[in-house]
Design an enzyme around this catalytic site. Structure first.
Site, PDB file in Angstrom:
ATOM      1  N   CYS A   2       0.853  -1.174   0.000  1.00 50.34           N
ATOM      2  CA  CYS A   2       0.000   0.000   0.000  1.00 50.34           C
ATOM      3  C   CYS A   2       0.891   1.227   0.000  1.00 50.34           C
ATOM      4  O   CYS A   2       2.105   1.114   0.138  1.00 50.34           O
ATOM      5  CB  CYS A   2      -0.849   0.043   1.265  1.00 50.34           C
ATOM      6  SG  CYS A   2      -1.749  -1.482   1.554  1.00 50.34           S
ATOM      7  N   LYS A 576       1.782  -1.529  -8.859  1.00 52.49           N
ATOM      8  CA  LYS A 576       3.091  -1.288  -9.471  1.00 52.49           C
ATOM      9  C   LYS A 576       4.211  -1.872  -8.634  1.00 52.49           C
ATOM     10  O   LYS A 576       5.152  -2.448  -9.155  1.00 52.49           O
ATOM     11  CB  LYS A 576       3.267   0.228  -9.645  1.00 52.49           C
ATOM     12  CG  LYS A 576       4.578   0.636 -10.272  1.00 52.49           C
ATOM     13  CD  LYS A 576       4.567   0.336 -11.743  1.00 52.49           C
ATOM     14  CE  LYS A 576       5.887   0.602 -12.417  1.00 52.49           C
ATOM     15  NZ  LYS A 576       6.053  -0.294 -13.585  1.00 52.49           N
TER      16      LYS A 576
HETATM   17  C1  F6R Z   1       5.339  -6.552 -15.019  1.00 50.47           C
HETATM   18  C2  F6R Z   1       5.889  -5.903 -13.838  1.00 50.47           C
HETATM   19  C3  F6R Z   1       6.230  -6.753 -12.667  1.00 50.47           C
HETATM   20  C4  F6R Z   1       7.508  -6.236 -12.003  1.00 50.47           C
HETATM   21  C5  F6R Z   1       7.819  -7.032 -10.731  1.00 50.47           C
HETATM   22  C6  F6R Z   1       9.127  -6.596 -10.097  1.00 50.47           C
HETATM   23  O1  F6R Z   1       5.100  -5.626 -16.031  1.00 50.47           O
HETATM   24  O2  F6R Z   1       6.048  -4.719 -13.796  1.00 50.47           O
HETATM   25  O3  F6R Z   1       6.366  -8.090 -13.030  1.00 50.47           O
HETATM   26  O4  F6R Z   1       8.558  -6.355 -12.905  1.00 50.47           O
HETATM   27  O5  F6R Z   1       6.778  -6.858  -9.820  1.00 50.47           O
HETATM   28  O6  F6R Z   1       9.095  -5.250  -9.772  1.00 50.47           O
HETATM   29  P1  F6R Z   1      10.435  -4.441  -9.498  1.00 50.47           P
HETATM   30  O7  F6R Z   1      11.180  -4.373 -10.782  1.00 50.47           O
HETATM   31  O8  F6R Z   1       9.990  -3.096  -9.013  1.00 50.47           O
HETATM   32  O9  F6R Z   1      11.193  -5.214  -8.466  1.00 50.47           O
END
Ligand code: F6R
Length: 581
Positions: A2, A576
């Site tokens: 969150c 995200k």
């Molecule tokens: C897919 C996507 C997720 C992230 C994953 C890792 O488009 O964005 O699969 O790649 O949650 O996130 P980070 O790179 O922030 O560790």
């Protein structure tokens, strides 16, 4: 997982917190809410869905100088107003916003007889646990947090009080002060244009924030000193949305991201000789990441083995975490993460670091938790990525890892890369392709080597934003089982950018056609095979084709989602930044 945000002292606290929540919406958008003090009492406003729904419930000019806010990605309890934060204690004396998971909440609930909860959340247990503790408010907060297992970043307010209390463990939290008041929240973006410096909290640190003062404490309640971080030069600029969707904006920014990355690594020499020589000493590289970052790690490992002949391994963080893997001091553990805040990735980085190993991170967010843990940092220069589906961050990770590998191998490809970043421009996706493709119920992406990795990434994009049940796989694996699924309702998207593997790709395409499957070929090569659809790629050196080939596939997923009426920026069930396990 969150986002939390708080303001104390500022007269327009409600406005500041709601603006902050909008910047944190990438951390979840199932529901949102604020708690604020009015006439010494705690008031709540909550709503399901995006922050704009919350805004509609807030009356114009609502003023309060003590405000906390939250944007939620549901973990415990369904998406509902009851489960939306902030949560208020039974005695109505305290309200709390929380990012993280209280793993022992069932146990605490029983031990402290916290019954008849209003919501199904672990957070409501925590706020009542705090209320039940002895002493002043800080003692209560510390007492409760010391009993908690799991992760938390919390902001607490109390009725009749002009202070905000903060605590954190394993979830990010930072706080900043100016002449007019303090703000705290989950990431640095909430401080944009308001503060010159901020304090990044470490695990088990606590803060009392008032309009004019910040006091920091350790878990024993002893006062501690902290050094601020100067953020006056921090780049908060690239959040403006010129396109209707962030995802399209971010796809279109990729040529600029490539130029910026090249400039940083060659002109500003981000990877200097000293660092290169340290990296060169490692015999082995073990990449650990999640999702899209796992795919860029696979690509990085292919580059490293090819050009530096270093032994490489790539693990999914959530698997590595509990696998009790054999670690080696000869190995560099490389953590790739856009956000630098992904819970599984961070947990693995902490684990290997605690065992005395060296950690490198490749991350897009300065001052992130992962950067903080790492011995070596390789920044990516994608700029803020807002859309849930990662596009420009992936391309920047692949390009950065390629640059690192070429520099380590002492291969001078500066001219080749320069020519690429200068010539590479946005890809024009032909939307006419969408209709015929949309007729297929089953879609497979296939490729070999670097094209296999691209297939995995392309398939993830289509799944997450267009909700299509598709799969990326190694072309050579088709005949070991999946070929049984190929029929005339199946579309196989074959990625082919490696000259030496061309004939193998052609054989795989023939195998698909022989079973009635239809084929879309995405290639820059001259192929000797008939296919149903084609996407012709511009041709660059083979090592750059992983970047060139993924972009049309990002556009395919984006346009497909739009065609089906979905919002590509905010796919269902996702957020995200995945800051929970
Ligand atoms: C897919 C996507 C997720 C992230 C994953 C890792 O488009 O964005 O699969 O790649 O949650 O996130 P980070 O790179 O922030 O560790």
């Amino acid at each position: 997982m969150c986002g939390i945000c708080a303001s104390v002292g500022f007269k327009n606290g409600v406005e500041l917190v709601v603006d902050g929540l909008k910047k944190l919406e990438y951390r979840g958008y199932d529901s949102s809410g604020i708690a604020y003090l009015k006439n010494d009492e705690i008031n709540l406003i909550k709503s399901v869905g995006q922050i704009k729904n919350l805004q509609e419930k807030i009356t114009d000019n609502l003023q309060s100088d003590v405000v906390i806010g939250h944007t939620r990605w549901a973990t415990h309890g369904k998406v509902s107003v009851e489960n939306a934060h902030p949560h208020i204690s039974f005695g109505k004396s305290f309200a709390l916003v929380h990012n993280g998971i209280i793993e022992n909440y069932e146990h605490l609930k029983k031990q402290f007889q916290i019954d008849n909860l209003y919501s199904q959340t672990d957070t409501e247990v925590l706020i009542n646990l705090i209320e039940k503790q002895e002493g002043k408010t800080l003692d209560k907060l510390i007492g409760a947090c010391n009993m908690v297992e799991g992760s938390f970043a919390v902001c607490l307010i109390e009725k009749k009080s002009d202070k905000i209390y903060l605590a954190k463990r394993n979830s990010p939290l930072m706080v900043a002060i100016s002449q007019n008041g303090c703000m705290a929240g989950s990431d640095i973006s909430i401080f944009a244009k308001k503060f010159e410096e901020c304090f990044i909290l470490e695990d088990d640190e606590f803060v009392i924030a008032s309009a004019k003062k910040l006091d920091f404490f350790n878990k024993y309640g002893e006062k501690i000193e902290k050094t601020p971080l100067n953020i006056s030069n921090f780049d908060f600029s690239d959040e403006n949305l010129n396109e209707k969707y962030f995802m399209l904006k971010e796809i279109k920014e990729q040529p600029i991201v490539l130029k910026k990355t090249f400039f940083k690594y060659f002109s500003e020499n981000y990877l200097n000789e000293q660092l290169l020589s340290q990296l060169g000493k490692f015999k082995k590289f073990h990449f650990i990441a999640c999702g899209t970052a796992y795919h860029s790690s696979l690509m990085g490992a292919l580059f490293l083995e090819k050009f530096c002949r270093k032994e490489c391994q790539v693990s999914i963080a959530s698997e590595f975490r509990y696998a009790n893997r054999v670690l080696s001091k000869n190995c560099l553990y490389v953590f790739v993460s856009q956000s630098g805040e992904t819970a599984d990735t961070i947990a693995c980085a902490k684990l290997v670091k605690e065992k005395g190993m060296k950690v490198m991170c490749v991350t897009n967010v300065p001052y992130s938790t992962l950067e903080h843990i790492a011995d070596f940092v390789l920044p990516t220069f994608a700029g803020k990525e807002v859309a849930v589906a990662s596009t420009k961050a992936y391309v920047s990770q692949v390009f950065t890892l390629l640059i690192m590998v070429l520099k380590m191998a002492k291969i001078d490809e500066q001219d080749l890369l320069k020519d690429f970043v200068l010539r590479y421009d946005n890809f024009n996706f032909d939307e006419k392709l969408l209709f015929p493709i949309s007729k297929f119920k089953k879609v497979f992406f296939i490729g070999r080597g670097q094209d296999y990795v691209t297939s995995l990434e392309a398939s993830l994009k289509l799944k997450e934003i267009a909700y299509l049940n598709c799969m990326g796989m190694a072309s050579g694996e088709l005949k070991h089982g999946t070929l049984a699924l190929i029929d005339k309702e199946t579309l196989v998207i074959a990625v082919s950018t490696v000259e030496s593997l061309k004939s193998k790709v052609e054989s795989n395409i023939e195998e698909v056609k022989a079973r009635g499957g239809k084929v879309l070929l995405l290639s820059n090569l001259v192929h000797n095979v008939d296919v149903d659809f084609r996407i012709d790629l511009p041709s660059f050196d083979e090592i750059l084709m992983p970047i060139v080939s993924v972009i049309p596939l990002q556009l395919l997923a984006f346009n497909y989602a739009l065609m089906l009426g979905y919002n590509p920026d905010k796919p269902r069930n996702l957020a995200k930044s995945v800051t929970v396990e």
